[in-house]
Design an enzyme around this catalytic site. Structure first.
Site, PDB file in Angstrom:
ATOM      1  N   HIS A 209       0.847  -1.196   0.000  1.00 46.54           N
ATOM      2  CA  HIS A 209       0.000   0.000   0.000  1.00 46.54           C
ATOM      3  C   HIS A 209       0.888   1.255   0.000  1.00 46.54           C
ATOM      4  O   HIS A 209       0.692   2.174   0.792  1.00 46.54           O
ATOM      5  CB  HIS A 209      -0.962  -0.010   1.197  1.00 46.54           C
ATOM      6  CG  HIS A 209      -1.936  -1.148   1.144  1.00 46.54           C
ATOM      7  ND1 HIS A 209      -3.248  -1.000   0.770  1.00 46.54           N
ATOM      8  CD2 HIS A 209      -1.787  -2.474   1.365  1.00 46.54           C
ATOM      9  CE1 HIS A 209      -3.856  -2.177   0.786  1.00 46.54           C
ATOM     10  NE2 HIS A 209      -2.980  -3.098   1.147  1.00 46.54           N
TER      11      HIS A 209
ATOM     12  N   TYR B  37       4.120  -5.144   9.649  1.00 46.06           N
ATOM     13  CA  TYR B  37       3.998  -3.682   9.543  1.00 46.06           C
ATOM     14  C   TYR B  37       5.129  -3.006  10.315  1.00 46.06           C
ATOM     15  O   TYR B  37       5.664  -1.980   9.895  1.00 46.06           O
ATOM     16  CB  TYR B  37       2.671  -3.191  10.117  1.00 46.06           C
ATOM     17  CG  TYR B  37       1.432  -3.436   9.291  1.00 46.06           C
ATOM     18  CD1 TYR B  37       1.381  -4.436   8.323  1.00 46.06           C
ATOM     19  CD2 TYR B  37       0.287  -2.666   9.478  1.00 46.06           C
ATOM     20  CE1 TYR B  37       0.232  -4.658   7.593  1.00 46.06           C
ATOM     21  CE2 TYR B  37      -0.869  -2.886   8.742  1.00 46.06           C
ATOM     22  CZ  TYR B  37      -0.899  -3.881   7.810  1.00 46.06           C
ATOM     23  OH  TYR B  37      -2.033  -4.096   7.101  1.00 46.06           O
TER      24      TYR B  37
END
Lengths: 179, 350
Positions: B64, B332
């Site tokens: 993303h 992440y």
């Protein structure tokens, strides 16, 4: 200051309590950043409050260390070993104090809430700042590694004193010298 | 100290204990860090395969990568406060920093080429707690385990010879993991919308809401747009950045709104498979309105340095047994550490 053979009982309790806590922390830290299993979030949620506990305990311990009589190293110890003993002890204290503060500061710099559980959040000690985080995050790993190595050397030296030299150094902390 | 009171055998045993105890700790430490088991799937490997797929783009997210920051607020109506004691659900307002993005690791990919879009939100609760969530504009996740996700990424990697994914490898993955079939069917018939403003974003993973009595309720959530759906058109297909331009234009006219819908599992519903939706008749609660009012480019924007880790949750929201959640959180963090370091190096601040 009077001559003593043992560390203050409170210091001995703190020493062994912190030994367990710090070794647990080092393992939790290395495991939580590598694992993707369900242990990950559990370990993260233990890491923060345990780190804060260590920070509080090390402050109490340093205070006790300065205000109680400490046993002298045996005269039989060569000068270089004395120097190593003193250096490694102050390095251990410095890292025990610095590591939780680095962790707290790095979480603050990243804007992460420093949650200790049940909705209790510590205030940030640094403003959100990427450049600080970029320094503090690798520093936290580096200090962890240095702390682990120093703890291992400390452990090996303690075992050497306990099993071979038998000069009372190990007993000054374990408090188990036979009379 | 030349005389020792030990026999040579005693001495050797004692020396061995002195060496072996620290050695045992060292081996355990290395094992804990994954250095002794290279076959174990770690966060490093997950980030590595995403990086391979999207190419290296220092300073950007590993997935993303292309997005835009938005700010706004969540206006809670209090309806969800019976299910969760989190203060965000008490009637009132909570400031939100969000990020619209498209999937993939390439920060300059054309918007129309990427079917999966996302909206990440960080709710800033008054007591310093935060609720971070990364939602996607698809109804369910392609697979339900981390191993499957990793293998899917590997199977979709471009072949060095052709520059395109190898269809044989992908077929082999599908055969081994028929669980992905419903997702492929959805993707095939899905016509993307012409705007992030008209997308519905879903948590995909299940979570637990903890109420005031300490009871847990298995839930998923979605934000459902007030803006009407318009399919993507020819004009958009000629503009690499149509999503970003569109959202900025719309926000210049006024705020955009979504309803935050909480779907509550019924007894026996499974929260550990993000690839499976719960039946449509499950209870839903409209918890309030998400209102986004301003957009800024992600570089220097307020969302750029936020890691939208789905496990940063306030008291009153907890993780479910979904294995993807822990993997997302760990991966992440790796991606965040890498890109913040790269960004600091790029700006030359230190």
């Amino acid at each position: 200051m009077k001559q003593v053979a043992y560390f203050h009982p409170a210091l001995r309790v703190l020493h062994w309590l912190m030994a367990a806590a710090i070794i647990a922390m080092l393992f939790i830290g290395v495991l939580m950043v590598s694992t993707i299993s369900s242990l990950h979030s559990l370990l993260v949620s233990i890491h923060k409050p345990l780190g804060m506990m260590i920070l509080v305990l090390v402050v109490v311990r340093l205070w006790l260390r300065f205000y109680t009589a400490t046993p002298a190293l045996p005269a039989s110890l060569p000068a270089w070993q004395r120097a190593m003993a003193h250096l490694s002890h102050w390095a251990l204290y410095a890292m025990m104090l610095a590591q939780p503060l680095i962790g707290w500061a790095m979480l603050s710099a990243a804007g992460y809430p420093v949650s200790l559980g049940s909705g209790f959040v510590l205030p940030p000690i640094l403003p959100v700042n990427n450049d600080w985080y970029a320094i503090l995050r690798p520093l936290h790993s580096l200090v962890a590694l240095a702390l682990f190595i120093t703890v291992m050397l400390h452990l090996a030296a303690a075992l050497l004193h306990a099993l071979i030299l038998r000069d009372g150094v190990f007993e000054s902390m374990s408090g188990t010298r036979k009379r | 100290m030349t005389q020792t009171p030990f026999t040579p055998r005693q001495l050797i045993t004692r020396l061995a204990v002195i060496a072996l105890v620290p050695l045992l700790f060292i081996v355990l430490f290395l094992w804990g860090g994954g250095w002794l088991s290279p076959q174990r799937l770690t966060s490093d490997k997950l980030v590595g395969v995403l990086q391979q797929a999207g190419g290296e783009h220092p300073g950007f997210r590993r997935n993303h990568a292309k997005g835009i920051c938005v700010i706004g607020r969540f206006i809670s109506n209090g309806n969800a406060s019976a299910l969760s004691r989190a203060s965000v659900f008490a009637a009132g307002e909570t400031p939100v920093i969000g990020r619209f993005a498209i999937a993939g690791g390439n920060p300059s990919a054309p918007d129309y080429a990427v079917p999966v879009r996302s909206l990440a939100l960080a709710f800033q609760l008054a007591n310093g707690e935060q609720w971070r969530t990364g939602m996607n504009a698809m109804p369910f996740f392609p697979v339900s385990t981390v191993e499957q996700f990793y293998e899917l990424q590997v199977a979709s990697l471009p072949d060095p010879a052709t520059g395109k994914p190898n269809p044989e490898k992908f077929k082999a993955f599908v055969q081994k993991n028929p669980e992905i079939m419903p997702f492929l069917a959805w993707a095939k018939q899905n016509v993307p919308s012409s705007s992030w403003a008209s997308d519905r974003f879903n948590s995909l993973n299940a979570f637990r809401f903890i109420d005031k009595s300490g009871a847990a309720h298995l839930v998923r959530w979605s934000v459902v747009p007030h803006t009407a759906y318009q399919p993507i058109g020819a004009a958009q297909k000629n503009d690499n950045d149509f999503l970003q331009k569109d959202i900025q234009q719309r926000l210049a006219q006024g705020p955009l709104q979504w309803d935050l819908l909480i779907t509550v599992a019924a007894k026996g519903d499974d929260g550990s498979h993000a690839s499976q939706v719960w039946p449509a008749d499950r209870q839903t609660i409209n918890a309030g309105t998400l209102e986004l009012s301003q957009a800024t480019a992600q570089q220097q924007g307020p969302c750029n340095d936020i890691n939208y880790d789905p496990l940063i949750l306030p008291d009153g929201i907890a993780a479910s047994d979904d294995p993807l959640l822990n993997a997302r959180s760990a991966a992440y963090a790796k991606s965040y550490n890498a890109r913040t370091r790269e960004q600091a190096a790029q700006t030359g601040a230190h």
